[in-house]
Design an enzyme around this catalytic site. Structure first.
Site, PDB file in Angstrom:
ATOM      1  N   LYS A   1      46.322  87.208  63.536  1.00  0.00           N
ATOM      2  CA  LYS A   1      46.640  87.468  61.876  1.00  0.00           C
ATOM      3  C   LYS A   1      45.646  87.070  61.050  1.00  0.00           C
ATOM      4  CE  LYS A   1      52.142  87.394  62.375  1.00  0.00           C
ATOM      5  NZ  LYS A   1      52.895  87.023  62.701  1.00  0.00           N
TER       6      LYS A   1
ATOM      7  N   LYS B   1      50.314  96.191  69.796  1.00  0.00           N
ATOM      8  CA  LYS B   1      51.649  96.446  69.964  1.00  0.00           C
ATOM      9  C   LYS B   1      52.849  97.203  68.865  1.00  0.00           C
ATOM     10  CE  LYS B   1      53.657  92.223  67.886  1.00  0.00           C
ATOM     11  NZ  LYS B   1      54.735  91.494  67.739  1.00  0.00           N
TER      12      LYS B   1
ATOM     13  N   LYS C   1      56.393  95.322  62.761  1.00  0.00           N
ATOM     14  CA  LYS C   1      56.795  96.137  61.328  1.00  0.00           C
ATOM     15  C   LYS C   1      55.238  96.009  60.121  1.00  0.00           C
ATOM     16  CE  LYS C   1      60.503  92.627  61.691  1.00  0.00           C
ATOM     17  NZ  LYS C   1      60.207  91.050  62.245  1.00  0.00           N
TER      18      LYS C   1
HETATM   19  P1  ADP Z   1      57.623  91.646  64.004  1.00  0.00           P
HETATM   20  O1  ADP Z   1      55.949  91.521  65.576  1.00  0.00           O
HETATM   21  O2  ADP Z   1      57.488  93.211  64.644  1.00  0.00           O
HETATM   22  O3  ADP Z   1      57.212  91.145  63.532  1.00  0.00           O
HETATM   23  P2  ADP Z   1      58.717  89.709  65.473  1.00  0.00           P
HETATM   24  O4  ADP Z   1      57.534  89.005  65.252  1.00  0.00           O
HETATM   25  O5  ADP Z   1      59.956  89.375  64.102  1.00  0.00           O
HETATM   26  O6  ADP Z   1      58.595  91.412  64.912  1.00  0.00           O
HETATM   27  O7  ADP Z   1      59.586  89.750  66.622  1.00  0.00           O
HETATM   28  C1  ADP Z   1      60.870  89.753  66.881  1.00  0.00           C
HETATM   29  C2  ADP Z   1      61.312  89.591  68.664  1.00  0.00           C
HETATM   30  O8  ADP Z   1      61.159  90.913  69.197  1.00  0.00           O
HETATM   31  C3  ADP Z   1      60.569  88.576  69.072  1.00  0.00           C
HETATM   32  O9  ADP Z   1      60.872  87.957  70.376  1.00  0.00           O
HETATM   33  C4  ADP Z   1      58.985  89.232  68.970  1.00  0.00           C
HETATM   34  O10 ADP Z   1      58.513  88.639  70.866  1.00  0.00           O
HETATM   35  C5  ADP Z   1      59.374  90.712  70.142  1.00  0.00           C
HETATM   36  N1  ADP Z   1      58.773  92.107  69.862  1.00  0.00           N
HETATM   37  C6  ADP Z   1      57.501  92.391  68.674  1.00  0.00           C
HETATM   38  N2  ADP Z   1      57.076  93.348  68.355  1.00  0.00           N
HETATM   39  C7  ADP Z   1      57.371  94.198  69.887  1.00  0.00           C
HETATM   40  C8  ADP Z   1      57.256  94.841  70.561  1.00  0.00           C
HETATM   41  N3  ADP Z   1      56.528  95.261  69.986  1.00  0.00           N
HETATM   42  N4  ADP Z   1      57.947  94.776  71.713  1.00  0.00           N
HETATM   43  C9  ADP Z   1      57.870  94.412  72.476  1.00  0.00           C
HETATM   44  N5  ADP Z   1      58.620  92.902  72.490  1.00  0.00           N
HETATM   45  C10 ADP Z   1      58.492  92.352  70.185  1.00  0.00           C
END
Ligand code: ADP
Ligand code: TRP
Length: 323
Positions: free
Chosen positions: A107, A190, A193
């Site tokens: 990040k 991955k 968002k």
């Molecule tokens: P992002 O990474 O999209 O900002 P969050 O950090 O809010 O999403 O993640 C919320 C949950 O979703 C966490 O448990 C995270 O490990 C899971 N998560 C986020 N992106 C992925 C992905 N691409 N594949 C599987 N799990 C994910």
């Protein structure tokens, strides 16, 4: 207990990698699900949008099947104690362990020359506090949060070692498949968002047409075989997604769809995704403007979370010698 940052819409990676297992786990144990809005502040946010997105995420969690009658849904910043505990735990955390965190390195690198706040470095300590404050045993998360849960475990062990048994040592729980759903446009990163290319991310609020379009224009690989091979990250990802949705092993799906052209296979994945997400999306649009209802759910969750948090923080403060 587990959390999700209300920074943008909830996507297929969040759903397959995390939320779906939360829905199943709420049947087995008392569960706390929260919107990590303090974590969201670690990168710049538009205040008004953050406010809306937090309520929106509550609507989406309910649409996905989190049942407020069975589980506590709350907003992190509305429960006093998380930041207090994070401070106490931070004083026991070696700075090097935070500097080595993969997500911090990623990040901060992505921010380039832009401002990087201390919050980004401190993020995993706040996450450890979120977990330990409820005495959580199980933390269901996607694979990207593995290192952070590990820190929570280290801190529980360290604190217990110094001050006597206080925190259960939490276990991370990863879904058997789809712990890491990849971007449709860049299948080596991955699905996220914050991906600048929105076409790589399927949001649960996307219309059926948008979902079909995104999947059908997903990046694939050279060759034409539907096989999960290391040099085929695009096809691997689509197979993983289909596997997560239909509940069949990738090897079984290779046998079923092995004879299809890439284009036809993408259509299969698109239709399965539309079928899985469609009902969630409909429910979300029914709930999203029911502001009073969503606020009342958050308030009930807050009350349940606050009583637990207050109890744990009082215990910890006494143990470390705060008057
Ligand atoms: P992002 O990474 O999209 O900002 P969050 O950090 O809010 O999403 O993640 C919320 C949950 O979703 C966490 O448990 C995270 O490990 C899971 N998560 C986020 N992106 C992925 C992905 N691409 N594949 C599987 N799990 C994910
Ligand atoms: N860092 C998590 C994420 O981005 C969100 C989160 C914050 C969390 N606190 C938590 C997850 C505590 C599990 C437990 O996905």
């Amino acid at each position: 207990m587990t959390g999700l940052q209300p920074t943008a819409g909830i996507h297929l990676g969040n759903y397959l990698g995390a939320i779906r297992s939360w829905v199943a786990l709420q049947e087995k144990a008392e569960s706390f699900f929260f919107l990590a809005d303090l974590h969201a502040l670690t990168v710049p946010q538009n205040p008004e949008q953050l406010n809306h997105k937090t309520l929106d995420c509550i609507a989406m969690l309910i649409a996905c099947g989190i049942d407020p009658k069975k589980s506590h849904i709350f907003v992190q910043s509305q429960v006093a104690g998380h930041a207090d505990l994070a401070w106490i735990l931070g004083c026991m955390t070696p700075i090097g362990q935070l500097e080595r965190m993969t997500q911090f390195k990623d990040k901060s690198a992505r921010r380039g020359d832009d401002f990087i706040g201390v919050g980004l470095l401190y993020y995993p300590v706040l996450m450890a506090a979120d977990i330990l404050i409820y005495g959580a045993n199980l933390v269901p998360v996607g694979d990207d949060q593995r290192q952070h849960v590990e820190l929570a475990r280290d801190l529980a062990v360290r604190f217990n070692g110094i001050h006597g048994n206080t925190f259960p040592v939490p276990e991370a729980f990863f879904p058997p498949n789809c712990a890491r759903v990849m971007s449709l446009q860049n299948p080596t990163a991955k699905m996220s968002k914050s991906d600048p290319s929105q076409s790589g991310t399927i949001f649960l609020s996307d219309s059926e047409d948008v979902i079909r379009k995104k999947i059908c224009s997903a990046m694939t690989d050279s060759g034409s075989e539907i096989r999960a091979l290391d040099n085929k990250p695009g096809i691997c990802n689509l197979l993983q997604i289909l596997s997560g949705i239909v509940g069949k092993d990738v090897s079984e799906l290779e046998k079923i769809h092995g004879g299809l052209q890439y284009g036809k296979f993408k259509e299969v994945v698109a239709e399965a995704t539309v079928d899985a997400i469609g009902p969630i999306c409909k429910k979300y649009f029914l709930l999203k403007d029911q502001k009073d209802f969503l606020l009342s759910i958050a308030n009930e969750g807050r009350l349940a979370a606050q009583s637990r948090a207050t109890e744990m923080v009082s215990k910890v403060k006494a143990k470390v010698g705060l008057l």
